[in-house]
Design an enzyme around this catalytic site. Structure first.
Site, PDB file in Angstrom:
ATOM      1  N   TYR A  34     -28.067  -3.820  20.121  1.00  0.00           N
ATOM      2  CA  TYR A  34     -28.515  -2.416  20.177  1.00  0.00           C
ATOM      3  C   TYR A  34     -28.051  -1.646  18.931  1.00  0.00           C
ATOM      4  CZ  TYR A  34     -30.577   1.438  22.785  1.00  0.00           C
ATOM      5  OH  TYR A  34     -31.393   2.462  23.194  1.00  0.00           O
ATOM      6  N   LYS A  81     -28.317   6.997  19.959  1.00  0.00           N
ATOM      7  CA  LYS A  81     -28.352   7.529  21.335  1.00  0.00           C
ATOM      8  C   LYS A  81     -27.123   8.404  21.619  1.00  0.00           C
ATOM      9  CE  LYS A  81     -32.254   5.799  22.966  1.00  0.00           C
ATOM     10  NZ  LYS A  81     -33.458   6.658  22.968  1.00  0.00           N
TER      11      LYS A  81
HETATM   12  O1  0WD Z   1     -35.312  -0.544  28.283  1.00  0.00           O
HETATM   13  C1  0WD Z   1     -35.975   0.395  27.875  1.00  0.00           C
HETATM   14  N1  0WD Z   1     -37.263   0.280  27.610  1.00  0.00           N
HETATM   15  C2  0WD Z   1     -35.289   1.717  27.697  1.00  0.00           C
HETATM   16  C3  0WD Z   1     -35.848   2.691  26.922  1.00  0.00           C
HETATM   17  C4  0WD Z   1     -33.972   1.910  28.357  1.00  0.00           C
HETATM   18  C5  0WD Z   1     -33.400   3.206  28.111  1.00  0.00           C
HETATM   19  C6  0WD Z   1     -33.997   4.130  27.306  1.00  0.00           C
HETATM   20  N2  0WD Z   1     -35.211   3.869  26.719  1.00  0.00           N
HETATM   21  C7  0WD Z   1     -35.788   4.902  25.852  1.00  0.00           C
HETATM   22  C8  0WD Z   1     -36.159   4.457  24.466  1.00  0.00           C
HETATM   23  O2  0WD Z   1     -35.034   4.353  23.617  1.00  0.00           O
HETATM   24  C9  0WD Z   1     -37.074   5.602  24.062  1.00  0.00           C
HETATM   25  O3  0WD Z   1     -36.304   6.731  23.685  1.00  0.00           O
HETATM   26  O4  0WD Z   1     -36.990   5.365  26.399  1.00  0.00           O
HETATM   27  C10 0WD Z   1     -37.786   5.910  25.357  1.00  0.00           C
HETATM   28  C11 0WD Z   1     -39.195   5.346  25.481  1.00  0.00           C
HETATM   29  O5  0WD Z   1     -39.174   3.977  25.161  1.00  0.00           O
HETATM   30  P1  0WD Z   1     -40.095   2.864  25.853  1.00  0.00           P
HETATM   31  O6  0WD Z   1     -41.010   3.482  26.824  1.00  0.00           O
HETATM   32  O7  0WD Z   1     -39.176   1.792  26.277  1.00  0.00           O
HETATM   33  O8  0WD Z   1     -40.877   2.246  24.609  1.00  0.00           O
HETATM   34  P2  0WD Z   1     -42.336   2.439  23.966  1.00  0.00           P
HETATM   35  O9  0WD Z   1     -43.380   2.266  24.979  1.00  0.00           O
HETATM   36  O10 0WD Z   1     -42.375   1.507  22.788  1.00  0.00           O
HETATM   37  O11 0WD Z   1     -42.317   3.948  23.470  1.00  0.00           O
HETATM   38  C12 0WD Z   1     -41.540   4.416  22.415  1.00  0.00           C
HETATM   39  C13 0WD Z   1     -42.474   5.013  21.390  1.00  0.00           C
HETATM   40  C14 0WD Z   1     -42.941   4.186  20.214  1.00  0.00           C
HETATM   41  O12 0WD Z   1     -43.347   2.984  20.430  1.00  0.00           O
HETATM   42  P3  0WD Z   1     -43.156   1.807  19.276  1.00  0.00           P
HETATM   43  O13 0WD Z   1     -42.579   0.708  20.101  1.00  0.00           O
HETATM   44  O14 0WD Z   1     -44.558   1.597  18.835  1.00  0.00           O
HETATM   45  O15 0WD Z   1     -42.231   2.217  18.177  1.00  0.00           O
HETATM   46  O16 0WD Z   1     -41.918   5.998  20.580  1.00  0.00           O
HETATM   47  C15 0WD Z   1     -42.960   6.350  19.693  1.00  0.00           C
HETATM   48  C16 0WD Z   1     -43.902   5.208  19.610  1.00  0.00           C
HETATM   49  O17 0WD Z   1     -45.097   5.475  20.250  1.00  0.00           O
HETATM   50  N3  0WD Z   1     -42.563   6.590  18.332  1.00  0.00           N
HETATM   51  C17 0WD Z   1     -42.954   7.665  17.647  1.00  0.00           C
HETATM   52  N4  0WD Z   1     -43.706   8.720  18.032  1.00  0.00           N
HETATM   53  C18 0WD Z   1     -43.967   9.651  17.105  1.00  0.00           C
HETATM   54  N5  0WD Z   1     -43.521   9.573  15.835  1.00  0.00           N
HETATM   55  C19 0WD Z   1     -42.460   7.507  16.361  1.00  0.00           C
HETATM   56  C20 0WD Z   1     -42.766   8.522  15.420  1.00  0.00           C
HETATM   57  N6  0WD Z   1     -42.360   8.481  14.143  1.00  0.00           N
HETATM   58  N7  0WD Z   1     -41.766   6.334  16.271  1.00  0.00           N
HETATM   59  C21 0WD Z   1     -41.829   5.778  17.503  1.00  0.00           C
END
Ligand code: 0WD
Length: 264
Positions: free
Chosen positions: A155, A162
């Protein structure tokens, strides 16, 4: 519960995104939504998903590293919604090399990008949202992870980001509280999403949590969405600056029962 309420959700990449589970839950609850997408590649997914909701949402582009795109989003919200009741920030990113390698080797650029996209963006969005929430108050919710306070293999710099995000939640909560705006974070257990696929050893992490958390299973995105509903609804009106775990209780554990009996 959200009938007559308006809000925006940042961070839908595809149908596995936590932000998508939240969008579905809020749509069911009657909210009028705006959804954003990071780039045109993801935009197609988001438009397709948006079309399945009961109340057609606004769908807008927003790469949070582009100030002009953030401005354009909030100009549209001011025009279309006038008032904003809630904002969901579900965005994080760190370059893969900076998650895979040794933490000691974290690059200057990787550190900067992780903090700009995953932390500063919350400040930038809150700054624009606050004037639209001023009239009748509002709720801002971000997504964090236990890697902020405990060392999780793979991580790395994201854990540091975070930690900064959780501190940001507290500073924003203190400053926006007098305006009736609450700021909180949800901290889910590991969930298999696009972002999670960048974390080395993620499958092992899922298995470990399912075996050792008090509820003995992994976190369902729908559970996170329900907690998000709580945070944007009046049920949580007395709560701000809080980090709420939605992880089956994993974060309370020191040693597991199996470990203490020598089976683990
Ligand atoms: O286990 C997990 N999945 C956990 C996620 C456990 C605990 C927390 N989280 C958090 C993540 O750290 C994040 O803050 O939840 C949040 C959402 O994450 P997610 O739903 O797991 O992941 P995902 O569906 O990939 O959504 C995050 C998105 C990005 O996806 P990718 O993977 O393509 O980087 O954040 C967006 C993007 O769509 N993102 C941005 N949006 C606007 N501008 C940018 C940006 N520059 N960069 C990433």
């Amino acid at each position: 519960m959200l009938e007559g309420r308006t809000g925006i959700i940042f961070g839908i990449a595809n149908k596995r995104s936590i932000a998508w589970a939240i969008a579905q839950r809020f749509d069911e609850a009657g909210a009028r939504l705006a959804l954003t997408y990071q780039n045109e590649r993801l935009g197609e997914n988001v438009r397709e998903l948006a079309a399945t909701l009961r109340h057609p949402p606004l769908v807008l582009p927003c790469d949070v590293t582009e100030e002009s795109q953030i401005e354009a989003v909030f100009e549209t919200l001011a025009r279309e919604f006038r008032h904003l009741d809630f904002l969901i920030h579900s965005i994080a990113f760190a370059p893969r090399e900076d998650l895979e390698g040794a933490f000691l080797e974290t690059s200057r650029e990787g550190y900067r990008i992780a903090h700009e996209v995953s932390v500063f963006s919350l400040i930038a969005l809150a700054r624009r949202a606050a004037p639209l929430m001023a009239e009748r108050g509002g709720s801002i919710v971000t997504l964090t992870y236990l890697g902020s306070e405990r060392v999780m293999p793979g991580y790395n710099v994201m854990g540091v980001a975070k930690a900064a995000l959780e501190s940001t939640v507290k500073y924003l909560a203190a400053e926006l509280g007098p305006k009736g705006i609450r700021v909180n974070a949800l901290s889910p257990g590991p969930i298999k999403t696009l972002a999670a696929s960048g974390v080395p050893g993620f499958s092992r992490m899922l298995k470990h949590v399912a075996q050792t958390s008090p509820l003995r299973r992994n976190t369902d995105p729908a559970e996170v969405a329900d907690a998000a509903l709580f945070f944007v609804s009046p049920l949580s009106r007395g709560i701000t600056g809080e980090i709420l775990f939605v992880d089956g209780g994993y974060h309370i554990m020191g040693m597991t029962m199996a470990e203490s009996s020598g089976e683990g």
